[in-house]
Design an enzyme around this catalytic site. Structure first.
Site, PDB file in Angstrom:
ATOM      1  N   ASN A 158      22.618  -5.854 -21.795  1.00 23.31           N
ATOM      2  CA  ASN A 158      21.425  -6.570 -21.334  1.00 23.31           C
ATOM      3  C   ASN A 158      21.752  -7.588 -20.240  1.00 23.31           C
ATOM      4  O   ASN A 158      21.051  -7.679 -19.238  1.00 23.31           O
ATOM      5  CB  ASN A 158      20.729  -7.251 -22.510  1.00 23.31           C
ATOM      6  CG  ASN A 158      20.215  -6.243 -23.524  1.00 23.31           C
ATOM      7  OD1 ASN A 158      20.283  -5.027 -23.280  1.00 23.31           O
ATOM      8  ND2 ASN A 158      19.722  -6.714 -24.651  1.00 23.31           N
ATOM      9  N   THR A 174     -10.661  -7.073  19.405  1.00 27.50           N
ATOM     10  CA  THR A 174     -11.115  -7.449  18.069  1.00 27.50           C
ATOM     11  C   THR A 174     -12.108  -6.361  17.680  1.00 27.50           C
ATOM     12  O   THR A 174     -12.800  -5.820  18.554  1.00 27.50           O
ATOM     13  CB  THR A 174     -11.815  -8.830  18.038  1.00 27.50           C
ATOM     14  OG1 THR A 174     -12.985  -8.765  18.851  1.00 27.50           O
ATOM     15  CG2 THR A 174     -10.900  -9.945  18.563  1.00 27.50           C
ATOM     16  N   HIS A 175     -12.161  -6.042  16.419  1.00 29.44           N
ATOM     17  CA  HIS A 175     -13.025  -4.938  15.948  1.00 29.44           C
ATOM     18  C   HIS A 175     -12.707  -3.633  16.690  1.00 29.44           C
ATOM     19  O   HIS A 175     -13.566  -2.767  16.817  1.00 29.44           O
ATOM     20  CB  HIS A 175     -14.510  -5.280  16.133  1.00 29.44           C
ATOM     21  CG  HIS A 175     -14.890  -6.626  15.604  1.00 29.44           C
ATOM     22  ND1 HIS A 175     -15.415  -6.825  14.347  1.00 29.44           N
ATOM     23  CD2 HIS A 175     -14.784  -7.867  16.157  1.00 29.44           C
ATOM     24  CE1 HIS A 175     -15.640  -8.115  14.154  1.00 29.44           C
ATOM     25  NE2 HIS A 175     -15.254  -8.775  15.239  1.00 29.44           N
ATOM     26  N   SER A 192       3.376  20.630  16.878  1.00 35.59           N
ATOM     27  CA  SER A 192       2.527  21.276  15.888  1.00 35.59           C
ATOM     28  C   SER A 192       2.960  22.730  15.772  1.00 35.59           C
ATOM     29  O   SER A 192       3.359  23.343  16.756  1.00 35.59           O
ATOM     30  CB  SER A 192       1.070  21.192  16.328  1.00 35.59           C
ATOM     31  OG  SER A 192       0.322  22.243  15.745  1.00 35.59           O
ATOM     32  N   LYS A 236       0.729  19.873  21.303  1.00 33.96           N
ATOM     33  CA  LYS A 236       0.770  18.646  20.513  1.00 33.96           C
ATOM     34  C   LYS A 236       2.100  17.933  20.538  1.00 33.96           C
ATOM     35  O   LYS A 236       3.158  18.546  20.550  1.00 33.96           O
ATOM     36  CB  LYS A 236       0.419  18.944  19.047  1.00 33.96           C
ATOM     37  CG  LYS A 236      -1.034  19.262  18.792  1.00 33.96           C
ATOM     38  CD  LYS A 236      -2.010  18.134  19.134  1.00 33.96           C
ATOM     39  CE  LYS A 236      -1.899  16.958  18.193  1.00 33.96           C
ATOM     40  NZ  LYS A 236      -2.446  17.271  16.874  1.00 33.96           N
ATOM     41  N   ASN A 246       3.153  14.787  18.168  1.00 34.20           N
ATOM     42  CA  ASN A 246       2.619  13.901  17.134  1.00 34.20           C
ATOM     43  C   ASN A 246       3.567  12.740  16.833  1.00 34.20           C
ATOM     44  O   ASN A 246       4.778  12.943  16.730  1.00 34.20           O
ATOM     45  CB  ASN A 246       2.368  14.702  15.857  1.00 34.20           C
ATOM     46  CG  ASN A 246       1.357  15.818  16.072  1.00 34.20           C
ATOM     47  OD1 ASN A 246       0.403  15.648  16.824  1.00 34.20           O
ATOM     48  ND2 ASN A 246       1.581  16.950  15.431  1.00 34.20           N
ATOM     49  N   GLU A 300       3.699   7.411  11.993  1.00 36.21           N
ATOM     50  CA  GLU A 300       2.766   7.724  10.899  1.00 36.21           C
ATOM     51  C   GLU A 300       3.425   7.527   9.538  1.00 36.21           C
ATOM     52  O   GLU A 300       2.816   7.010   8.597  1.00 36.21           O
ATOM     53  CB  GLU A 300       2.254   9.156  11.031  1.00 36.21           C
ATOM     54  CG  GLU A 300       1.313   9.335  12.209  1.00 36.21           C
ATOM     55  CD  GLU A 300       0.983  10.803  12.420  1.00 36.21           C
ATOM     56  OE1 GLU A 300      -0.066  11.233  11.945  1.00 36.21           O
ATOM     57  OE2 GLU A 300       1.783  11.522  13.046  1.00 36.21           O
ATOM     58  N   TYR A 307      14.837  -8.556 -24.202  1.00 31.47           N
ATOM     59  CA  TYR A 307      15.049  -7.246 -23.590  1.00 31.47           C
ATOM     60  C   TYR A 307      14.272  -6.182 -24.354  1.00 31.47           C
ATOM     61  O   TYR A 307      14.254  -6.160 -25.591  1.00 31.47           O
ATOM     62  CB  TYR A 307      16.545  -6.879 -23.559  1.00 31.47           C
ATOM     63  CG  TYR A 307      16.770  -5.508 -22.930  1.00 31.47           C
ATOM     64  CD1 TYR A 307      16.904  -5.373 -21.555  1.00 31.47           C
ATOM     65  CD2 TYR A 307      16.787  -4.352 -23.720  1.00 31.47           C
ATOM     66  CE1 TYR A 307      17.061  -4.123 -20.969  1.00 31.47           C
ATOM     67  CE2 TYR A 307      16.940  -3.098 -23.145  1.00 31.47           C
ATOM     68  CZ  TYR A 307      17.079  -2.995 -21.772  1.00 31.47           C
ATOM     69  OH  TYR A 307      17.224  -1.761 -21.195  1.00 31.47           O
TER      70      TYR A 307
HETATM   71  N1  ARG Z   1      20.259   1.375 -19.026  1.00 30.51           N
HETATM   72  C1  ARG Z   1      19.741   0.149 -19.568  1.00 30.51           C
HETATM   73  C2  ARG Z   1      18.741  -0.470 -18.598  1.00 30.51           C
HETATM   74  O1  ARG Z   1      18.777  -0.153 -17.473  1.00 30.51           O
HETATM   75  C3  ARG Z   1      20.850  -0.798 -19.820  1.00 30.51           C
HETATM   76  C4  ARG Z   1      20.550  -1.800 -20.859  1.00 30.51           C
HETATM   77  C5  ARG Z   1      20.438  -1.122 -22.168  1.00 30.51           C
HETATM   78  N2  ARG Z   1      20.362  -2.075 -23.235  1.00 30.51           N
HETATM   79  C6  ARG Z   1      19.981  -1.728 -24.435  1.00 30.51           C
HETATM   80  N3  ARG Z   1      19.943  -2.665 -25.339  1.00 30.51           N
HETATM   81  N4  ARG Z   1      19.691  -0.506 -24.776  1.00 30.51           N
HETATM   82  O2  ARG Z   1      17.909  -1.274 -18.980  1.00 30.51           O
END
Ligand code: ARG
Length: 466
Positions: free
Chosen positions: A113, A158-159, A286, A292, A294, A299, A326
């Protein structure tokens, strides 16, 4: 994951997930691009663990060496990613442990985490640095195109109706200003990306005496005075992704600016305007219509803004209502973030390249700018010089425009007698307002499209951009 895996998170699970579940939950297919940052983060973590005695110096050294060797293998394409190992973190740690038994100690005081939050912050930091340089190049391309055509005048709109004359360069410099604010927003966002979350653990830190400042300093998480910057709340650090949302917003707004620029380029390159020619390499033909040409690059630059805004909305929606801290939902943060970076960087680069290969059709610009109606406001200003209140002057010139239409004459072809038929306040000098050159010389205030002012702004930007 098989129970025999060295990375088995717990003895609790007797079997790994089924194939569908594994496919649904994996992230290795897209998060492998974090590998370099994951390794660098692990090297810093291992070094710190060696410093506080959790690893012996020798173990830390061997782990660092093995991680570096894995990096070399990935770099040279010799590394085989294992889809069954879920994500980049597990892949790299499994490989480390295979090569170096002490690798099993690396994850001490760390969770995926805080690890994934770290990787993403480091990765985004590097991308932001590149994007900032690319924005500079785009600004340079706009200024260079303006400088190369500094005497070209076009109608300002403008516009989408012809309004008043402006230097072509003035129009381009409007985008330089917009992009400058995008740059500032990017740099500001950088300071909030550049915070080290490692040491937050799964959500509640660690019982071990981790040296968070040392890790932060090793990984370049420092403020402008060189002091390490670490997150101040472990729960916040692992659960929020506001730094990614913020970037996606900055990218969206930048994308919207680029989209507007692209739209101008598309209009200007049409036969109806014919102000510019985009080099063939940035256009396509095209398959059906042989004549053409383009403006596809422009775009797509316009089109990419759609996904940038979409990614921002995806992230905001993803975070809304998540309980602390988390949650696996957060794994869904990566694809929108990666896509925004890739899309916005490519758009910035290609827009700059297209502008470097664009020429201006001076004849068509001059013909459009010669429309005397663009200077109707100057005629009203002339009356103001005769002490006529502007509201009245506006009305009188409106009548003059009506008369010109009735007589089917351009404004500047009316005679003084005809003007005086509308009002005796018109004097001999009135018709001189239709001298375009003089009209532009008169616009002297800061930010106006006057001859001296635009040159000054071009010089200011050229100097600033180096
Ligand atoms: N692959 C997970 C993610 O991107 C990593 C963290 C996973 N943590 C867990 N407690 N399962 O979030």
């Amino acid at each position: 994951m098989k129970k025999s895996s060295p990375l088995s998170r717990s003895g609790r699970f007797s079997s790994g997930p089924g194939r569908d579940v594994a496919k649904f939950t994996e992230s290795i297919s897209f998060d492998r691009r974090l590998w370099r940052h994951d390794l660098v983060g692990s090297i810093a973590h291992a070094t710190m663990l060696g410093g506080i005695g959790v690893l012996t110096k020798a173990e830390a050294k061997r782990i660092v060496r093995a991680l570096e060797a894995i990096g070399d293998d990935i770099e040279s394409g010799r590394f085989e990613w294992d889809e069954s190992l879920e994500d980049v973190h597990m892949n790299l740690e499994a490989e480390l442990t295979r090569r170096e038994p002490a690798g099993a100690k690396l994850h001490t005081g760390r969770s995926r985490n805080d690890q994934v939050a770290l990787d993403m912050r480091m990765w985004l930091r590097d991308e932001l640095v590149e994007l900032e340089l690319e924005l500079r190049s785009l600004q340079q391309a706009l200024v260079a195109l303006g400088q190369a055509n500094d005497s070209i005048v076009i109608p300002g709109y403008t516009h989408l109706q012809r309004a008043q004359p402006v230097y072509f360069a003035h129009h381009l410099l409007a985008y330089v200003e917009m992009i400058e604010r995008d740059r500032e927003r990017l740099l500001d966002a950088f300071s909030r990306v550049n915070v080290c979350p490692l040491g937050s653990g799964a959500l509640a830190g660690s019982t071990l005496p981790l040296d968070r400042n040392q890790v932060a300093a090793m990984l370049g998480f420092e403020d402008s005075r060189g002091r390490p910057v670490v997150s101040q709340n472990s729960m916040d650090a692992v659960s929020d992704r506001d730094f990614a949302v913020e970037f996606c917003f900055v990218a969206s707004l930048l994308g919207v600016h680029l989209s507007r620029l692209a739209e101008d380029v598309i209009l200007w390159s049409s036969s109806e305007f014919d102000f510019i020619r985009i080099a063939d390499a940035y256009t396509t033909g095209s398959s059906l219509m042989p004549q053409k040409k383009n403006p596809d690059v422009a775009e797509l630059a316009r089109g990419k803004s759609g996904r940038l805004v979409g990614n921002l909305v995806s992230l905001l929606t993803l975070l809304k209502g998540l309980p602390m801290t988390y949650n696996r939902d957060l794994q869904e943060d990566k694809e929108p973030l990666f896509d925004s970076i890739d899309s916005v960087r490519a758009t910035v680069r290609l827009t700059a390249a297209m502008l470097q290969h664009t020429s201006v059709n001076a004849g068509a610009c001059a013909a459009a700018a010669a429309d005397p109606a663009l200077l109707a406001t100057d005629l009203a200003d002339w009356l103001v010089g005769q002490k006529v209140p502007f509201r009245e002057a506006h009305h009188l010139v409106g009548e003059v425009v009506g008369l010109a239409e009735k007589l089917a004459k351009p404004l500047n072809r009316l005679t003084l007698k005809e003007l005086q038929g509308v009002s005796r306040k018109f004097k001999a000098g009135a018709l001189e307002v239709f001298e375009l050159k003089q009209a532009l010389a008169k616009r002297t205030s800061t930010g106006s499209p006057g001859t001296k002012e635009v040159k000054k702004q071009l010089r200011r930007w050229a100097k600033r951009l180096g």
